[in-house]
Write an enzyme that holds these catalytic residues in place. Structure first.
Site, PDB file in Angstrom:
ATOM      1  N   GLY A  15       0.790  -1.242   0.000  1.00  0.00           N
ATOM      2  CA  GLY A  15       0.000   0.000   0.000  1.00  0.00           C
ATOM      3  C   GLY A  15       0.812   1.277   0.000  1.00  0.00           C
ATOM      4  O   GLY A  15       0.316   2.324   0.439  1.00  0.00           O
ATOM      5  N   ASN A  51       1.705   3.081  -2.588  1.00  0.00           N
ATOM      6  CA  ASN A  51       1.081   4.064  -3.496  1.00  0.00           C
ATOM      7  C   ASN A  51      -0.134   4.707  -2.838  1.00  0.00           C
ATOM      8  O   ASN A  51      -0.355   5.915  -2.976  1.00  0.00           O
ATOM      9  CB  ASN A  51       0.702   3.405  -4.828  1.00  0.00           C
ATOM     10  CG  ASN A  51       1.877   3.368  -5.789  1.00  0.00           C
ATOM     11  OD1 ASN A  51       2.280   4.396  -6.318  1.00  0.00           O
ATOM     12  ND2 ASN A  51       2.456   2.186  -5.976  1.00  0.00           N
ATOM     13  N   ARG A  77     -14.766 -15.545  -9.921  1.00  0.00           N
ATOM     14  CA  ARG A  77     -14.397 -14.194 -10.379  1.00  0.00           C
ATOM     15  C   ARG A  77     -15.603 -13.268 -10.570  1.00  0.00           C
ATOM     16  O   ARG A  77     -15.638 -12.156 -10.072  1.00  0.00           O
ATOM     17  CB  ARG A  77     -13.588 -14.282 -11.675  1.00  0.00           C
ATOM     18  CG  ARG A  77     -13.191 -12.919 -12.245  1.00  0.00           C
ATOM     19  CD  ARG A  77     -12.183 -13.036 -13.352  1.00  0.00           C
ATOM     20  NE  ARG A  77     -10.992 -13.729 -12.919  1.00  0.00           N
ATOM     21  CZ  ARG A  77      -9.964 -13.155 -12.245  1.00  0.00           C
ATOM     22  NH1 ARG A  77      -9.996 -11.869 -11.973  1.00  0.00           N
ATOM     23  NH2 ARG A  77      -8.931 -13.861 -11.871  1.00  0.00           N
ATOM     24  N   ARG A 106      -5.340  -8.322  -9.079  1.00  0.00           N
ATOM     25  CA  ARG A 106      -6.358  -9.131  -9.756  1.00  0.00           C
ATOM     26  C   ARG A 106      -6.740  -8.459 -11.064  1.00  0.00           C
ATOM     27  O   ARG A 106      -6.787  -7.229 -11.134  1.00  0.00           O
ATOM     28  CB  ARG A 106      -7.632  -9.218  -8.902  1.00  0.00           C
ATOM     29  CG  ARG A 106      -7.553 -10.130  -7.724  1.00  0.00           C
ATOM     30  CD  ARG A 106      -8.847 -10.044  -6.939  1.00  0.00           C
ATOM     31  NE  ARG A 106     -10.004 -10.500  -7.689  1.00  0.00           N
ATOM     32  CZ  ARG A 106     -10.401 -11.764  -7.742  1.00  0.00           C
ATOM     33  NH1 ARG A 106      -9.750 -12.692  -7.099  1.00  0.00           N
ATOM     34  NH2 ARG A 106     -11.472 -12.101  -8.447  1.00  0.00           N
ATOM     35  N   LEU A 157      -9.545  -7.356 -13.380  1.00  0.00           N
ATOM     36  CA  LEU A 157     -10.974  -7.097 -13.192  1.00  0.00           C
ATOM     37  C   LEU A 157     -11.753  -7.560 -14.422  1.00  0.00           C
ATOM     38  O   LEU A 157     -11.337  -7.325 -15.555  1.00  0.00           O
ATOM     39  CB  LEU A 157     -11.196  -5.603 -12.959  1.00  0.00           C
ATOM     40  CG  LEU A 157     -10.657  -5.087 -11.624  1.00  0.00           C
ATOM     41  CD1 LEU A 157     -10.605  -3.565 -11.620  1.00  0.00           C
ATOM     42  CD2 LEU A 157     -11.490  -5.597 -10.459  1.00  0.00           C
ATOM     43  N   HIS A 207       1.273   0.859 -13.088  1.00  0.00           N
ATOM     44  CA  HIS A 207       2.036  -0.337 -13.460  1.00  0.00           C
ATOM     45  C   HIS A 207       3.518   0.019 -13.528  1.00  0.00           C
ATOM     46  O   HIS A 207       3.871   1.053 -14.098  1.00  0.00           O
ATOM     47  CB  HIS A 207       1.549  -0.867 -14.814  1.00  0.00           C
ATOM     48  CG  HIS A 207       2.250  -2.129 -15.215  1.00  0.00           C
ATOM     49  ND1 HIS A 207       1.946  -3.353 -14.648  1.00  0.00           N
ATOM     50  CD2 HIS A 207       3.258  -2.357 -16.086  1.00  0.00           C
ATOM     51  CE1 HIS A 207       2.743  -4.272 -15.166  1.00  0.00           C
ATOM     52  NE2 HIS A 207       3.552  -3.688 -16.039  1.00  0.00           N
ATOM     53  N   GLU A 209     -10.887  -3.922 -20.005  1.00  0.00           N
ATOM     54  CA  GLU A 209     -11.027  -5.332 -19.603  1.00  0.00           C
ATOM     55  C   GLU A 209      -9.791  -6.169 -19.919  1.00  0.00           C
ATOM     56  O   GLU A 209      -9.765  -7.352 -19.617  1.00  0.00           O
ATOM     57  CB  GLU A 209     -12.278  -5.925 -20.242  1.00  0.00           C
ATOM     58  CG  GLU A 209     -12.307  -5.748 -21.735  1.00  0.00           C
ATOM     59  CD  GLU A 209     -13.725  -5.877 -22.279  1.00  0.00           C
ATOM     60  OE1 GLU A 209     -14.473  -4.879 -22.235  1.00  0.00           O
ATOM     61  OE2 GLU A 209     -14.064  -6.971 -22.731  1.00  0.00           O
TER      62      GLU A 209
HETATM   63  C1  GRF Z   1       3.619  -1.159  -7.407  1.00  0.00           C
HETATM   64  O1  GRF Z   1       4.875  -1.406  -7.963  1.00  0.00           O
HETATM   65  C2  GRF Z   1       2.595  -0.983  -8.505  1.00  0.00           C
HETATM   66  O2  GRF Z   1       3.096  -0.384  -9.656  1.00  0.00           O
HETATM   67  C3  GRF Z   1       2.203  -2.403  -8.804  1.00  0.00           C
HETATM   68  O3  GRF Z   1       2.199  -3.047  -7.563  1.00  0.00           O
HETATM   69  C4  GRF Z   1       3.079  -2.365  -6.660  1.00  0.00           C
HETATM   70  C5  GRF Z   1       2.264  -1.983  -5.470  1.00  0.00           C
HETATM   71  O4  GRF Z   1       3.034  -1.419  -4.450  1.00  0.00           O
HETATM   72  N1  GRF Z   1       0.926  -2.442  -9.501  1.00  0.00           N
HETATM   73  P1  GRF Z   1       2.318  -0.743  -3.203  1.00  0.00           P
HETATM   74  O5  GRF Z   1       1.365  -1.786  -2.625  1.00  0.00           O
HETATM   75  O6  GRF Z   1       1.593   0.472  -3.693  1.00  0.00           O
HETATM   76  O7  GRF Z   1       3.408  -0.411  -2.246  1.00  0.00           O
END
Ligand code: GRF
Length: 200
Positions: free
Chosen positions: A12, A14, A64, A90, A92, A108, A141
């Site tokens: 978490g 980000n 799913r 996941r 979606l 990403h 998607e």
């Molecule tokens: C990040 O590298 C993000 O780009 C990828 O998963 C990681 C998540 O990191 N989708 P965090 O949980 O936000 O620390």
């Protein structure tokens, strides 16, 4: 005030960067809800410590389509303007995506369309690229595929392994995700083909 849902599965960081940006007054929004498909995600604890509503919605053992309906219902209950995937591990289903058209962002850790999917930083090191980075994009998607909102590049050094490259990319993730959210919430953009361009 614009309302965000954050979907995560783990650390978490980000999410924390987005919350910090809001606290600093650099992003005019509130996090209405944090949802994790993994009950043990550190991001849930962080959310609670920050006084943000945090919901654990375990995906293990749930089909799913069924899960995505539960998830979409939960998101909808909180009347959010934007859904931000932040390490949500996941894919979606179309069923979820169609309920929030152009209202889901993802981050990403590569310069898409290079290295979609898992372990993007490892893929970059193995491939031998000299530049990598991160991408904020709308979610459709398909996997890591929707229109690109923002990207940042970082060098790949000879001495890098996937951990050191990940750390360099992560700093940029923390910067551009909040910026991209701000841009989208402001609303001064439109989609032309695959392109997100400025202006209504
Ligand atoms: C990040 O590298 C993000 O780009 C990828 O998963 C990681 C998540 O990191 N989708 P965090 O949980 O936000 O620390």
């Amino acid at each position: 005030m614009k309302r965000l849902a954050i979907l995560l599965s783990g650390r978490g960081s980000n999410f924390e960067a987005i919350a910090a940006r809001i606290r600093a007054g650099a992003l005019d929004a509130e996090i209405a809800i944090v949802i994790s498909n993994r009950p043990d995600a550190r991001g849930l604890e962080t959310a609670r410590a920050l006084g943000i509503t945090a919901v654990s919605l375990p995906s293990k053992g749930v089909a799913r389509e069924e899960y995505d309906t539960l998830l979409a219902d939960e998101v909808e209950r909180h009347a959010v303007d934007l859904v931000c995937l932040a390490g949500f591990m996941r894919l979606l289903s179309p069923r979820f995506v169609r309920r929030f058209p152009l209202r889901i962002l993802n981050i990403h850790p590569s310069l898409l369309p290079a290295f979609p999917g898992l372990d993007a930083q490892h893929q970059a090191v193995e491939h031998g690229v000299k530049v990598s980075g991160c991408t904020v994009h709308f979610v459709d998607e398909y996997l890591d595929a929707g229109p690109i909102v923002k990207q940042a590049a970082v060098p790949v050094l000879d001495s890098d392994d996937s951990d050191s490259l990940s750390a360099r990319i992560l700093d940029e993730e923390h910067r551009i995700y909040g910026e991209a959210i701000g841009l989208i919430l402001e609303g001064n953009w439109r989609i032309e083909g695959r392109r997100v361009v400025a202006g209504k």
